[in-house]
Design an enzyme around this catalytic site. Structure first.
Site, mmCIF file in Angstrom:
data_model
loop_
_atom_site.group_PDB
_atom_site.id
_atom_site.type_symbol
_atom_site.label_atom_id
_atom_site.label_comp_id
_atom_site.label_asym_id
_atom_site.label_seq_id
_atom_site.Cartn_x
_atom_site.Cartn_y
_atom_site.Cartn_z
ATOM 1 N N CYS A 1 2.068 13.911 -4.787
ATOM 2 C CA CYS A 1 0.934 12.773 -4.823
ATOM 3 C C CYS A 1 1.143 11.909 -6.050
ATOM 4 O O CYS A 1 0.791 10.760 -5.791
ATOM 5 C CB CYS A 1 -0.211 13.568 -4.837
ATOM 6 S SG CYS A 1 -0.778 14.572 -6.341
ATOM 7 N N ASP B 1 -4.203 7.364 0.855
ATOM 8 C CA ASP B 1 -3.288 8.437 0.357
ATOM 9 C C ASP B 1 -2.058 8.581 1.261
ATOM 10 O O ASP B 1 -2.143 8.992 2.503
ATOM 11 C CB ASP B 1 -4.465 9.835 0.825
ATOM 12 C CG ASP B 1 -3.851 11.063 -0.090
ATOM 13 O OD1 ASP B 1 -2.714 10.934 -0.690
ATOM 14 O OD2 ASP B 1 -4.590 11.821 -0.219
ATOM 15 N N HIS C 1 -4.817 16.357 -7.843
ATOM 16 C CA HIS C 1 -4.588 15.315 -6.659
ATOM 17 C C HIS C 1 -4.889 13.974 -7.180
ATOM 18 O O HIS C 1 -5.930 13.666 -7.864
ATOM 19 C CB HIS C 1 -5.031 15.732 -5.508
ATOM 20 C CG HIS C 1 -4.449 15.051 -4.350
ATOM 21 N ND1 HIS C 1 -3.061 14.696 -3.881
ATOM 22 C CD2 HIS C 1 -5.222 14.286 -3.237
ATOM 23 C CE1 HIS C 1 -3.260 13.825 -2.850
ATOM 24 N NE2 HIS C 1 -4.413 13.588 -2.414
#
Length: 259
Positions: free
Chosen positions: A65, A120, A103
């Protein structure tokens, strides 16, 4: 940036609008794999924009991420979008929250009055398109039904997928360097699922393809096919042919008892 767009198979958009943002996210998910190979190749993960672009654009790799959303933010800003880094904590199977800066997600503002969007490209099997950040109703996506819910605690938001909590978002703006400790923990701690597993995965037009060790899993139109690759050469070929990743050696699979 032109090379980045070429990897996504896109020309430079003329407008920083939500339609192009949605296309950029979808093409990113289909072109740049979610992978933790660096953790098992003893490659240092450094959260600096130039190094992230060198890896994802120059070397044709993917990442997790911090790397994927970190690099994508650079591209979006170059294309005229206003981008803010937000930190999130991921819920585990028992409903417990992970570490701070667990994250990285992106809050993106587009041209016109379209509003703000949660973007995302670094959570693996997740939304295909941006979510309206200020909407508190169900939002349909090819990956499921998503909803942002206010927690009543410091303005935090919980993101649900099909009724199950995914992660809790803190709305305070962050910078990329804030996530260095989280990236270090996830790449070194024996409690991190990234040190205990090996994964390379990307979205496809009709499903998903995932390589974990010698196991290649392909899902198409809801049907799942699993193939055990016979040797290391076949695994290296799968990384090259299925994900565009050229490796000269295999990452060590922590679950492989033969090693």
């Amino acid at each position: 940036m032109d090379a980045y767009l070429a990897r996504l198979g896109m020309d430079r958009p003329r407008h920083a609008d939500v339609a192009h943002l949605s296309e950029l996210q979808l093409r990113h998910l289909r072109s740049v794999p979610f992978e933790n190979l660096s953790v098992h190749l003893d490659e240092e993960i450094v959260l600096e924009e130039k190094l992230l672009l060198d890896k994802i654009v120059g070397a044709g790799r993917g990442g997790f991420c911090y790397e994927l959303n970190g690099a994508f933010a650079v591209l979006l800003k170059d294309l005229g979008y206003a981008v803010t880094h937000l930190q999130a904590r991921v819920f585990d199977e028992d409903g417990r929250l992970g570490i701070p800066h667990d994250h990285l997600v992106l809050l993106v503002e587009t041209e016109g009055a379209a509003g703000r969007w949660l973007v995302d490209v670094g959570f693996g099997d997740h939304t295909h398109h941006p979510l309206a950040f200020d909407l508190r109703e169900d939002q349909s996506d090819p990956a499921g039904t998503f909803r942002l819910v206010e927690t009543g605690d410091h303005g935090d938001l919980d993101l649900y997928r099909d009724g199950k909590p995914q992660f809790r978002i803190e709305t305070r703006p962050r910078v990329l360097a804030d996530f260095a400790a989280g990236a270090w923990w996830h790449s070194t701690s024996p409690r991190s699922h990234f040190t205990r597993s090996l994964v390379c995965s990307r979205l496809t037009e009709d499903g998903r393809i995932t390589l974990s060790g010698h196991t290649l899993v392909t899902t198409a139109h809801g049907e799942r096919h699993t193939e055990e690759l016979p040797d290391d050469a076949a695994v290296l070929a799968a990384y090259r042919d299925r994900f565009g990743i050229q490796l000269d050696r295999l990452p060590v699979d922590p679950r492989d008892t033969r090693r």
